[in-house]
Design an enzyme around this catalytic site. Structure first.
Site, short mmCIF file in Angstrom:
data_model
loop_
_atom_site.label_atom_id
_atom_site.label_comp_id
_atom_site.label_asym_id
_atom_site.label_seq_id
_atom_site.Cartn_x
_atom_site.Cartn_y
_atom_site.Cartn_z
N HIS B 70 3.01 -8.14 4.71
CA HIS B 70 3.48 -7.63 6.00
C HIS B 70 2.32 -7.05 6.80
O HIS B 70 1.44 -6.40 6.23
CB HIS B 70 4.56 -6.56 5.78
N ASP B 72 2.02 -4.60 8.74
CA ASP B 72 1.76 -3.16 8.72
C ASP B 72 1.04 -2.76 7.42
O ASP B 72 0.75 -1.60 7.21
CB ASP B 72 3.04 -2.35 8.93
N HIS B 73 0.76 -3.75 6.56
CA HIS B 73 -0.02 -3.48 5.34
C HIS B 73 -1.32 -4.27 5.28
O HIS B 73 -2.19 -3.94 4.48
CB HIS B 73 0.83 -3.76 4.10
N ASP B 178 5.39 -1.42 -0.60
CA ASP B 178 6.83 -1.38 -0.32
C ASP B 178 7.53 -2.04 -1.51
O ASP B 178 7.05 -3.03 -2.03
CB ASP B 178 7.15 -2.16 0.95
N GLU B 203 6.28 4.69 -1.16
CA GLU B 203 6.83 4.58 0.19
C GLU B 203 8.14 5.37 0.23
O GLU B 203 8.72 5.68 -0.82
CB GLU B 203 7.11 3.12 0.53
N HIS B 414 4.58 6.34 4.25
CA HIS B 414 5.40 5.27 4.78
C HIS B 414 6.85 5.75 4.95
O HIS B 414 7.78 5.19 4.38
CB HIS B 414 5.34 4.07 3.81
#
Lengths: 652, 594
Positions: B70, B72-73, B178, B203, B414
């Protein structure tokens, strides 16, 4: 530490290692060469095989008509083929804690070991090894169950009778340990005990750590490191340095082994796999051009992937692009599908294809373009769809069961056809024996990618194990080539050889063990530098040992003695535990000692020099202290406080 | 005192831009390197100047680990490695390594080609960055250098998502990335062994949520889609190309088959087929059921779901469209949304979390009028449904993971600060461990207490174990004495004798002699004899000898009696013992002083 050798077969090993109160089985290979003594199991009724004469001894004294049949000048057992199991009597198999599997060919005896022996341990294998091993087992079961045999022949095994039989049956060994194939239920139950591991995954039980390493031989194949902090056993089984489809062999982690158990070298040390592949292709092309069919008896996984890849490139260049390939096996589809999903276990080249994303093996394209077709058996769609001339890949390579038996009967009579042997496990002459006389051409192109003697001696030079253990055949030249001393292991010290039922004591010299100092203890230590780079600290601690793991704790403060008012003068106290004091070393330097005395309020000290050192007279306390190079003697009138400075000075 | 330091550069009390720095045992590790969907300016990427003001990061970081694909990672990865400068190893799993560059390229295209930004990373930079990637296998112990090792665990969430354990000596940290603690239609549940890390960084997206059963949510989802399609409406499901999309496709595919529905289902962007191909090749990363049946029926070969063409959006009649991206912040999903928003028959289903600032976030908060570019406003008349399908662990799942791994400390990232606060209290109460939730740029220090591994000589250990007996007595522990030799980075504990021998030192004898005076009219020898008899009666368990040369020996203590000619009745008893037996001597001495 001991090694129990349950199989003498160099490429189908089964050894048990007792290590740090853990019992570890290394592989459990099933020797299927015993099947060669049996008649083939035809899928379709064969008039030839069903009308064979029974065997009666020349004098008529022994009549085994029902069990033994004469075929092509040899005597075969007419019964469901049997396999030679690892030795079960050498040690109690229920005591085995762990079974380590190195590749899918070396696990075929698993159900015999894990079922009905009281085995309660865990089996460790990689995911491809488990999945492909399952396919090969299921295939074997299907081959057997498809052609049920009413009776099992046992009379011939009687020692008295066996010795009267003609060769090679007469010379078959361990016939009483031969067993029929297992069932699907047993396969499922055995494989449910498998725990999956990945390469370089460190698995711990007790004080022993096991780690699989890539061995480069087949999908998911591994060598194993079995170690404690100070002992290291490497188990090398079926390794390859050739670049085929699997991930390359990991070598550096094998360094610094105390003992290296070496099995699974090439069975055909004189044949070069690349050369054999070339010969395979040219013979195949020749036969097809002449309008004949090519039969390739093979296992359903392994070299077949490489053969298909090689043919994928070769056929077009040889202008034979339209020749169909058929892969016939109950697990053909699964094998081809599974090969595409283990990208992590493949060589770099194939791995990077998956990132595109494309299937790693080109046989996906062969299937898509209809050049390669796969069928579960000759029955069904295959019979209506197949075109000749063609190339058929099918099992079993022993030619005793599976669809290959049908093709032998079908194509054996025509000299246009060719059978090409690629699997090295069986002598091709023995495999062909019940089909003689044969018009079909036979080509022997054994492809064995496992290490040869040249590669292994180079490898051993690099990784330098202290001792090598290997099957006996590796310590002498092959019987057929007694002058080839290059086809054996020559090492210093010489390798320890084993055969079936050997029990070897493994040499280990270990002087240290791992122990943990608890942080509180570590903090309390006062190291002092004795010489440059060497520091020493005295440790006084309490040892705790559990499950072969050792921890040092600080000495607990003594609990205060409960105050008792009346205390008899003469009481029988239990004898105190003798706590040895730390050793003292070094000499007491005079000046600092005097300074320390001064600090403790002792000022009147008369120092007298003697031959060996000094005598100090503490006049107020009436204490004499003799200081010598390696001895100090304190003489006093029961004066406690004085003892301390002396010993502290020495300790510090 | 050894400690572990954690500083989030992103994802500290926030969702998005995950980037966490960890210092452990002298090693510096960057965990994830993500971008923030809610920003278009500098705040989009983590602030790497925190690490160093000038120049490259290579010498400050031992490795970078990416948990999953993802953005956002991993969205800031090429910026970090190629534009800021980092040449060390970057670790990620095979599926992440395969999929990550595709999403990065997508991200780049939207940013540069559509929005016309300059000073952004290029395609070549993505390629160069990916060359630094070292693939990780599950459970494989990777030795980054001699001291630092990392190990990946299955995390569920998306294809190839991993949790990582980072270990230096006996200190360790686990970072979850996540994760999802319940298996779904296509992936399995996260799993970790009882590795007891010093710190678990988790997270906490759904820190306060405890979600109802997945089955209910699925039924709800299908019902809503079905109803809308039945009344002729269009359903838009904004998704990210990989992950939730596949799960929902499997769900709709089987529903369509069972109910024999005819309305078309489309999947936007050409990525779909490619994406499904990744799932086929990485089938070992999916759940048990799919893995087991893939030879017979590959779940990622869809019969009912077809590729979408832009022109289909205007077709009359019902349809279901999966479109990217998932938060309606750009691209095709936003385009379709604009077209369909005005009709109340239509429906948009948001199957995942939406970051603040995105259109998705706005409509989920009930906003009915949206400002679009160029001062136009958009009336939102279609139905907006939110359905939490994103595969994050909920509060229950996070607690479950803590129970699995048994960490000594906990750190939350997170998630939103308020929700974290709640979960932090809950964790501290239930597990009695410290829980931290640093903001971005804030450093948390955790003191560790590692034990020190030492090589003990087998002789000493065996001797000690033999003396200690099979069952050590807790009341009277034995004290073992050894000498620790520290030389060339090795620590060896050997017996004092061996240490002296090894170091070429000689032992120093320390003896004490104590004079005790007493009056006794008997001869010296008789006095000694009486002491001997007395000791014999008092110290029954000791070996006591009366040696003819005029000494009594009680184990290692030597007793002599002398007297001077002047005062024959004043006996001086000499007690002599060595330092080694001083303690026991003291007791014995007491007894002798009758």
């Amino acid at each position: 530490m001991k090694l129990y050798c349950l199989s003498g077969h160099p490429t189908l090993p089964c050894n048990v290692l007792k290590f740090k109160s853990t019992t570890i089985m290394l592989d459990c290979g099933l020797d299927t060469t015993a099947a060669l003594y049996f008649l083939p199991l035809p899928l379709v009724h064969s008039p030839r095989l069903s009308k064979l004469p029974g065997w009666v001894s020349k004098d008529g004294a022994v009549n085994l008509e029902k069990e033994l049949k004469e075929c092509s000048g040899r005597v075969f057992v007419d019964s469901q083929p049997e396999f030679c199991l690892p030795e079960k009597e050498l040690l109690d198999l229920s005591t085995i804690d762990v079974i380590l599997i190195s590749n899918y060919h070396c696990m075929m005896a698993l159900p015999y070991i894990t079922e009905h022996t009281g085995f309660t341990g865990t089996v460790y294998a990689t995911e491809p090894t488990l999945q492909i091993g399952r396919l090969l087992m299921e295939e074997l079961v299907t081959f057997m169950e498809r052609v049920p045999k009413a009776q099992a022949a046992t009379c011939w095994k009687n020692k008295e009778i066996q010795r009267l039989l003609p060769g090679p049956l007469k010379d078959a060994v361990d016939v009483w340990s031969w067993r029929k194939c297992y069932s699907v239920q047993e396969v499922n139950s055995a494989l449910s005990k498998v725990q999956l591991v990945g390469y370089s995954q460190k698995e711990l039980f007790g004080a022993v750590q096991v780690t699989p390493l890539s061995s480069g031989y087949s999908l998911g194949s591994s060598n194993w490191i079995i170690q404690s902090h100070y002992e290291k056993v490497s188990y090398v089984s079926g390794s390859s340095l050739l670049t085929t489809h699997p991930q390359p062999m990991e070598q550096s982690s094998l360094k610094n082994s105390d003992v290296l158990i070496l099995t699974g070298l090439t069975q055909i040390p004189t044949a070069n796999p690349d050369g054999m592949l070339g010969e395979f292709c040219s013979n195949l092309a020749m036969t097809i051009r002449a309008g004949g069919n090519v039969l390739v008896p093979c296992y359903s996984s392994g070299v077949i992937y490489d053969l298909l890849e090689c043919l994928y490139q070769f056929m077009d260049s040889a202008n034979l692009g339209s020749t169909p390939f058929y892969f016939i096996s109950p697990v053909a589809n699964s094998s081809l599908e599974f090969s595409q999903i283990f990208a992590e276990w493949l060589c770099q080249n194939k791995q990077s294809k998956v990132y595109l994303p494309e299937p790693p093996f080109p046989h996906a394209e062969l299937i898509q373009t209809n050049k390669l077709k796969h069928y579960p058996s000759i029955h069904g769609d295959f019979s209506s769809e197949f075109r000749q001339p063609c190339v058929v890949f099918t099992g079993h390579p022993s030619l005793r069961f599976g669809d290959v038996v049908h093709f032998m009967e079908l194509w054996g009579k025509s000299s246009l056809n060719t059978i090409i042997f690629t699997e090295p496990d069986f002598s091709y002459l023995d495999a062909l024996a019940p089909y003689q006389p044969l018009a079909m051409k036979c080509v022997y192109c054994p492809i064995d990618t496992r290490l040869n003697f040249h590669q292994v001696s180079k490898l051993l030079k690099d990784i330098q194990p202290l001792h090598v253990v290997c099957p006996e055949p590796y310590t002498q030249p092959p019987p057929a080539q007694p002058h080839r001393s290059d086809l054996m292991l020559e090492l210093q010290p010489p390798p320890m050889a084993y055969r079936r039922c050997s029990v070897l004591g493994l040499p280990f010299r270990r002087r240290y063990e791992r122990i943990h100092l608890l942080p509180e203890l570590a903090r309390s230590l006062v190291p002092s530098e004795i010489k440059a780079g060497v520091s020493v600290a005295t440790v006084s601690a309490v040892l705790q040992s559990k499950d072969n793991k050792h921890v040092l704790q600080p000495v607990p403060k003594p609990a205060p003695v409960p105050p008792s008012k009346k205390r008899k003068r003469v009481t029988e106290e239990p004898p105190e535990v003798l706590n040895p004091k730390p050793l003292l070393s070094g000499a007491v330097p005079l000046e600092p000692f005097l300074a320390m005395l001064h600090k403790n309020g002792i000022t009147e000290v008369k120092v007298e020099e003697t031959a060996d050192g000094h005598i100090l007279h503490l006049q107020t306390e009436d204490v004499l202290i003799q200081l010598e190079e390696d001895a100090t003697h304190i003489i006093c009138d029961n004066n406690e406080p004085l003892r301390k400075p002396g010993s502290e000075l020495l300790r510090g | 005192m050894p400690d572990i330091k954690v500083t989030p550069l992103g994802a500290g009390q926030d969702v998005g831009r995950s980037c966490i720095l960890v210092s452990i045992g002298g090693k510096n590790i960057m965990l994830d390197c993500g971008m923030h969907m809610g920003y278009n300016d500098d705040r989009r990427f983590p602030d790497f100047s925190y690490i160093t003001q000038n120049g490259r990061l290579t010498e400050f970081l031992d490795c970078v680990i990416i948990s999953h694909f993802h953005l956002d990672h991993c969205g800031a990865l090429p910026y970090m490695s190629e534009m800021v400068g980092y040449d060390g190893p970057i670790y990620m799993t095979h599926p992440t390594k395969a999929i990550c560059p595709i999403l990065l390229e997508d991200f780049r295209k939207i940013t540069v080609d559509k929005k016309g930004e300059t000073n952004f990373f290029t395609s070549q930079m993505i390629k160069d960055c990916m060359k630094k990637v070292v693939p990780l296998n599950l459970h494989q112990t990777v030795q980054v250098d001699e001291e630092l090792e990392i190990k990946a665990y299955y995390a569920g969430h998306v294809l190839g998502a991993a949790m990582v354990q980072i270990k230096v000596g006996s200190e360790s940290v686990v970072y979850t990335g996540d994760y999802n603690m319940t298996p779904d239609r296509h992936l399995g549940a996260a799993w970790i062994d009882k590795c007891r890390p010093d710190l678990l960084i988790s997270e906490s997206t759904y820190a306060t949520t405890i979600r109802d059963s997945k089955r209910c949510r699925e039924r709800d989802f299908l019902k809503k889609v079905h109803e809308t399609v039945e009344r002729g409406g269009k359903v838009l499901i904004p998704v990210f190309a990989l992950g939730r999309a596949q799960e929902l496709c499997i769900l709709l595919e089987t529903f369509w088959e069972r109910m024999n529905l005819k309305a078309p289902i489309y999947f936007s962007t050409g990525l779909t087929e490619k994406a499904n191909h990744y799932y086929k090749l990485f089938i070992t990363w999916t759940n048990q059921k799919i893995r087991k049946t893939f030879v017979q029926r590959n779940m990622f070969e869809f019969k009912h779901i077809k590729a979408f063409d832009r022109s289909y959006a205007d077709n009359p009649g019902p349809m279901v469209v999966f479109a990217t991206p998932g938060m309606l912040h750009a691209g095709q999903s936003l385009l379709i949304f604009k077209k369909w928003a005005g009709n109340e028959k239509n429906m948009v289903i948001m199957p995942g979390y939406c970051v603040q600032g995105t259109v998705g976030h706005k409509i989920l908060n009930g906003q009915k009028k949206l400002e679009m570019e160029g001062r136009a406003t958009l009336d939102v008349k279609l139905q907006v449904e939110y359905m939490s399908f994103s595969a994050h662990a909920d509060a229950k799942g996070i607690m479950q993971l803590i129970r699995m791994a048994e960490p000594r400390n906990m750190l939350l990232v997170h998630g939103e600060a308020k929700k974290m606060e709640f979960l932090k209290d809950k964790i501290e109460q239930e597990f009695s461990i410290s829980c931290y939730m640093p903001a971005n740029g804030e450093t948390t220090s955790i003191v560790t207490n590692p034990s020190v591994p030492v090589d003990i000589s087998l002789n000493l250990l065996k001797r000690e174990m033999a003396l200690g007996g099979p069952l050590p007595d807790a009341k009277r522990p034995r004290t073992m004495h050894g000498t620790l030799i520290m030389k060339d980075n090795s620590l060896r504990l050997v017996s004092p004798e061996q240490a002296l021998k090894e170091l070429g030192l000689s032992e120093h004898q320390l003896r004490f002699t104590c004079r005790v005076q007493l009056h006794d009219p008997h001869s010296d020898n008789d006095t000694l004899g009486r002491i001997y008899t007395h000791l014999k009666s008092v110290l029954k368990t000791y070996s006591i000898q009366h040696v003819p040369d005029g000494t009594v020996i009680v184990e290692s203590i030597v007793i002599k009696v002398t007297s001077s000619a002047e005062e024959p009745n004043l006996k001086v008893i000499l007690l002599s013992w060595s330092y080694q037996t001083a303690d026991s001597t003291a007791t014995k001495k007491k007894k002798i002083q009758l």
